[in-house]
Structure formats: structure tokens, C-alpha cells
Design a protein around this motif. Structure first.
Motif, PDB file in Angstrom:
ATOM      1  N   ARG A   1      -9.965 -10.718  12.164  1.00  0.00           N
ATOM      2  CA  ARG A   1     -10.435 -10.406  10.812  1.00  0.00           C
ATOM      3  C   ARG A   1      -9.708  -9.174  10.284  1.00  0.00           C
ATOM      4  NH1 ARG A   1     -15.890 -12.617   9.174  1.00  0.00           N
ATOM      5  NH2 ARG A   1     -15.176 -11.426   7.413  1.00  0.00           N
ATOM      6  N   CYS A   2      -9.378  -9.199   9.006  1.00  0.00           N
ATOM      7  CA  CYS A   2      -8.698  -8.053   8.374  1.00  0.00           C
ATOM      8  C   CYS A   2      -9.737  -7.081   7.832  1.00  0.00           C
ATOM      9  CB  CYS A   2      -7.800  -8.533   7.248  1.00  0.00           C
ATOM     10  SG  CYS A   2      -6.375  -9.458   7.834  1.00  0.00           S
ATOM     11  N   TYR A   3      -9.427  -5.799   7.954  1.00  0.00           N
ATOM     12  CA  TYR A   3     -10.300  -4.766   7.406  1.00  0.00           C
ATOM     13  C   TYR A   3      -9.430  -3.631   6.871  1.00  0.00           C
ATOM     14  CZ  TYR A   3      -9.545  -2.350  11.862  1.00  0.00           C
ATOM     15  OH  TYR A   3      -8.979  -1.735  12.937  1.00  0.00           O
ATOM     16  N   PRO A   4      -9.923  -2.907   5.853  1.00  0.00           N
ATOM     17  CA  PRO A   4      -9.120  -1.857   5.217  1.00  0.00           C
ATOM     18  C   PRO A   4      -8.994  -0.613   6.088  1.00  0.00           C
ATOM     19  CG  PRO A   4     -11.243  -2.035   4.149  1.00  0.00           C
ATOM     20  CD  PRO A   4     -11.194  -3.126   5.166  1.00  0.00           C
ATOM     21  N   GLY A   5      -7.814  -0.008   6.019  1.00  0.00           N
ATOM     22  CA  GLY A   5      -7.539   1.266   6.668  1.00  0.00           C
ATOM     23  C   GLY A   5      -7.281   2.325   5.609  1.00  0.00           C
ATOM     24  N   LYS A   6      -6.230   3.086   5.798  1.00  0.00           N
ATOM     25  CA  LYS A   6      -5.907   4.150   4.840  1.00  0.00           C
ATOM     26  C   LYS A   6      -5.473   3.562   3.511  1.00  0.00           C
ATOM     27  CE  LYS A   6      -4.679   7.565   8.269  1.00  0.00           C
ATOM     28  NZ  LYS A   6      -3.680   8.510   8.739  1.00  0.00           N
ATOM     29  N   ARG A   7      -5.685   4.363   2.463  1.00  0.00           N
ATOM     30  CA  ARG A   7      -5.260   3.956   1.119  1.00  0.00           C
ATOM     31  C   ARG A   7      -4.802   5.185   0.358  1.00  0.00           C
ATOM     32  NH1 ARG A   7     -11.005   2.973   0.702  1.00  0.00           N
ATOM     33  NH2 ARG A   7     -11.972   4.748  -0.351  1.00  0.00           N
ATOM     34  N   ALA A   8      -4.010   4.942  -0.677  1.00  0.00           N
ATOM     35  CA  ALA A   8      -3.520   6.027  -1.527  1.00  0.00           C
ATOM     36  C   ALA A   8      -3.345   5.488  -2.940  1.00  0.00           C
ATOM     37  CB  ALA A   8      -2.201   6.583  -0.990  1.00  0.00           C
ATOM     38  N   TYR A   9      -3.340   6.410  -3.897  1.00  0.00           N
ATOM     39  CA  TYR A   9      -3.180   6.069  -5.309  1.00  0.00           C
ATOM     40  C   TYR A   9      -2.102   6.937  -5.933  1.00  0.00           C
ATOM     41  CZ  TYR A   9      -7.647   3.653  -4.965  1.00  0.00           C
ATOM     42  OH  TYR A   9      -8.663   2.809  -4.606  1.00  0.00           O
ATOM     43  N   GLY A  10      -1.512   6.417  -7.015  1.00  0.00           N
ATOM     44  CA  GLY A  10      -0.521   7.179  -7.762  1.00  0.00           C
ATOM     45  C   GLY A  10       0.683   7.510  -6.895  1.00  0.00           C
TER      46      GLY A  10
ATOM     47  N   PRO B   1      -1.035  -0.207 -14.449  1.00  0.00           N
ATOM     48  CA  PRO B   1      -0.932  -0.195 -12.986  1.00  0.00           C
ATOM     49  C   PRO B   1      -1.605   1.017 -12.343  1.00  0.00           C
ATOM     50  CG  PRO B   1       1.196   0.308 -13.985  1.00  0.00           C
ATOM     51  CD  PRO B   1       0.269  -0.065 -15.101  1.00  0.00           C
ATOM     52  N   LEU B   2      -2.370   0.737 -11.281  1.00  0.00           N
ATOM     53  CA  LEU B   2      -3.062   1.786 -10.533  1.00  0.00           C
ATOM     54  C   LEU B   2      -2.168   2.476  -9.502  1.00  0.00           C
ATOM     55  CD1 LEU B   2      -6.465   0.055  -9.676  1.00  0.00           C
ATOM     56  CD2 LEU B   2      -6.071   1.897 -11.303  1.00  0.00           C
ATOM     57  N   ARG B   3      -1.116   1.793  -9.053  1.00  0.00           N
ATOM     58  CA  ARG B   3      -0.302   2.267  -7.925  1.00  0.00           C
ATOM     59  C   ARG B   3      -1.219   2.522  -6.722  1.00  0.00           C
ATOM     60  NH1 ARG B   3       4.879   3.622  -8.099  1.00  0.00           N
ATOM     61  NH2 ARG B   3       4.612   5.193  -6.476  1.00  0.00           N
ATOM     62  N   HIS B   4      -1.929   1.484  -6.322  1.00  0.00           N
ATOM     63  CA  HIS B   4      -2.874   1.547  -5.205  1.00  0.00           C
ATOM     64  C   HIS B   4      -2.233   0.868  -3.997  1.00  0.00           C
ATOM     65  CE1 HIS B   4      -6.771  -0.304  -3.371  1.00  0.00           C
ATOM     66  NE2 HIS B   4      -6.343   0.714  -2.647  1.00  0.00           N
ATOM     67  N   LEU B   5      -2.024   1.633  -2.929  1.00  0.00           N
ATOM     68  CA  LEU B   5      -1.526   1.100  -1.662  1.00  0.00           C
ATOM     69  C   LEU B   5      -2.694   1.049  -0.689  1.00  0.00           C
ATOM     70  CD1 LEU B   5       0.596   0.272   0.460  1.00  0.00           C
ATOM     71  CD2 LEU B   5       1.078   2.716   0.778  1.00  0.00           C
ATOM     72  N   GLN B   6      -2.965  -0.135  -0.164  1.00  0.00           N
ATOM     73  CA  GLN B   6      -4.036  -0.322   0.807  1.00  0.00           C
ATOM     74  C   GLN B   6      -3.429  -0.854   2.096  1.00  0.00           C
ATOM     75  OE1 GLN B   6      -7.689   0.136   0.528  1.00  0.00           O
ATOM     76  NE2 GLN B   6      -7.152   0.086   2.695  1.00  0.00           N
ATOM     77  N   VAL B   7      -3.569  -0.099   3.174  1.00  0.00           N
ATOM     78  CA  VAL B   7      -3.114  -0.556   4.485  1.00  0.00           C
ATOM     79  C   VAL B   7      -4.252  -1.347   5.110  1.00  0.00           C
ATOM     80  CG1 VAL B   7      -2.307   0.148   6.765  1.00  0.00           C
ATOM     81  CG2 VAL B   7      -1.600   1.435   4.733  1.00  0.00           C
ATOM     82  N   MET B   8      -3.942  -2.532   5.604  1.00  0.00           N
ATOM     83  CA  MET B   8      -4.945  -3.387   6.220  1.00  0.00           C
ATOM     84  C   MET B   8      -4.686  -3.468   7.727  1.00  0.00           C
ATOM     85  SD  MET B   8      -6.779  -4.225   3.617  1.00  0.00           S
ATOM     86  CE  MET B   8      -7.784  -5.592   4.173  1.00  0.00           C
ATOM     87  N   HIS B   9      -5.768  -3.608   8.491  1.00  0.00           N
ATOM     88  CA  HIS B   9      -5.684  -3.761   9.943  1.00  0.00           C
ATOM     89  C   HIS B   9      -6.326  -5.084  10.334  1.00  0.00           C
ATOM     90  CE1 HIS B   9      -4.305   0.341  10.371  1.00  0.00           C
ATOM     91  NE2 HIS B   9      -5.318   0.740   9.628  1.00  0.00           N
ATOM     92  N   GLN B  10      -6.057  -5.507  11.558  1.00  0.00           N
ATOM     93  CA  GLN B  10      -6.636  -6.747  12.045  1.00  0.00           C
ATOM     94  C   GLN B  10      -7.443  -6.469  13.310  1.00  0.00           C
ATOM     95  OE1 GLN B  10      -3.755  -9.819  12.740  1.00  0.00           O
ATOM     96  NE2 GLN B  10      -5.257 -11.412  12.516  1.00  0.00           N
ATOM     97  N   SER B  11      -8.674  -6.967  13.337  1.00  0.00           N
ATOM     98  CA  SER B  11      -9.539  -6.772  14.501  1.00  0.00           C
ATOM     99  C   SER B  11      -9.089  -7.690  15.630  1.00  0.00           C
ATOM    100  CB  SER B  11     -10.996  -7.069  14.129  1.00  0.00           C
ATOM    101  OG  SER B  11     -11.183  -8.467  13.966  1.00  0.00           O
TER     102      SER B  11
END
Length: 90
Positions: free
Chosen positions: A71-80, A57-67
Motif C-alpha cells: 500500500r502507498c502512503y505519503p511521506g515528506k512533501r514540499a510546496y513552492g 499551480p501549487l508546486r506541490h511535491l509529494q513523496v510516496m512510500h510503499q508498505s
């Protein structure tokens, strides 16, 4: 079995928890604090969570936004363990 859409082995699903349909950030916070996961995509407080698991597991959190056009597009992200700081801001 079928065609893989990702080169990382594992499984994934989208889900909503009954009683938390408008409060899914609390579910994301619980997952990040208590569970092992590969990737978690957070689309909003009132949207399903997409999560995957893997043997590594990467423990990857990806926050997504909507235009404005939906349409969805990536915002902030973090790992571990940095996901704990980001998930508190949801």
C-alpha cells in the motif's frame, strides 16, 4: 464530459521516460527545476511519476512510500520553491 475526481481544474497523467525507467528521480528533479506544475507525486526511482497541471499551480511535491503489504502512503512533501530542496534528496 465526465465526473471530476478533484475540485482543482486541470489535467493529470502518470508517465515514465524511456531510458530513465530506473532513474525517474532525475526526471522529477528536472521538472521541479525547470517546469511549472500543480502537483507531482514521486513513488520511487523505478516507478511512474504522477503529475498534474493547473491554471494556478501549487508546486506541490509529494513523496510516496510503499508498505510491506504494497500500500502507498505519503511521506515528506514540499510546496513552492521548497520543492527544490526536497527533490535533491530523492
Amino acid at each position: 464530459m465526465g465526473h471530476e475526481i478533484c475540485n482543482r481544474p486541470g489535467a493529470a497523467c502518470d508517465f515514465v521516460v524511456n531510458g530513465y525507467e530506473e532513474d525517474m528521480q532525475r526526471i522529477a528533479q528536472f521538472i521541479c527545476q525547470q517546469l511549472s506544475f500543480d502537483k507531482l507525486y514521486f513513488y520511487g526511482r523505478d516507478r511512474p511519476i504522477h503529475i498534474s497541471i493547473s491554471n494556478n499551480p501549487l508546486r506541490h511535491l509529494q513523496v510516496m512510500h510503499q508498505s510491506e503489504k504494497g500500500r502507498c502512503y505519503p511521506g515528506k512533501r514540499a510546496y513552492g520553491y521548497n520543492v527544490l530542496d526536497l527533490v535533491k534528496k530523492l
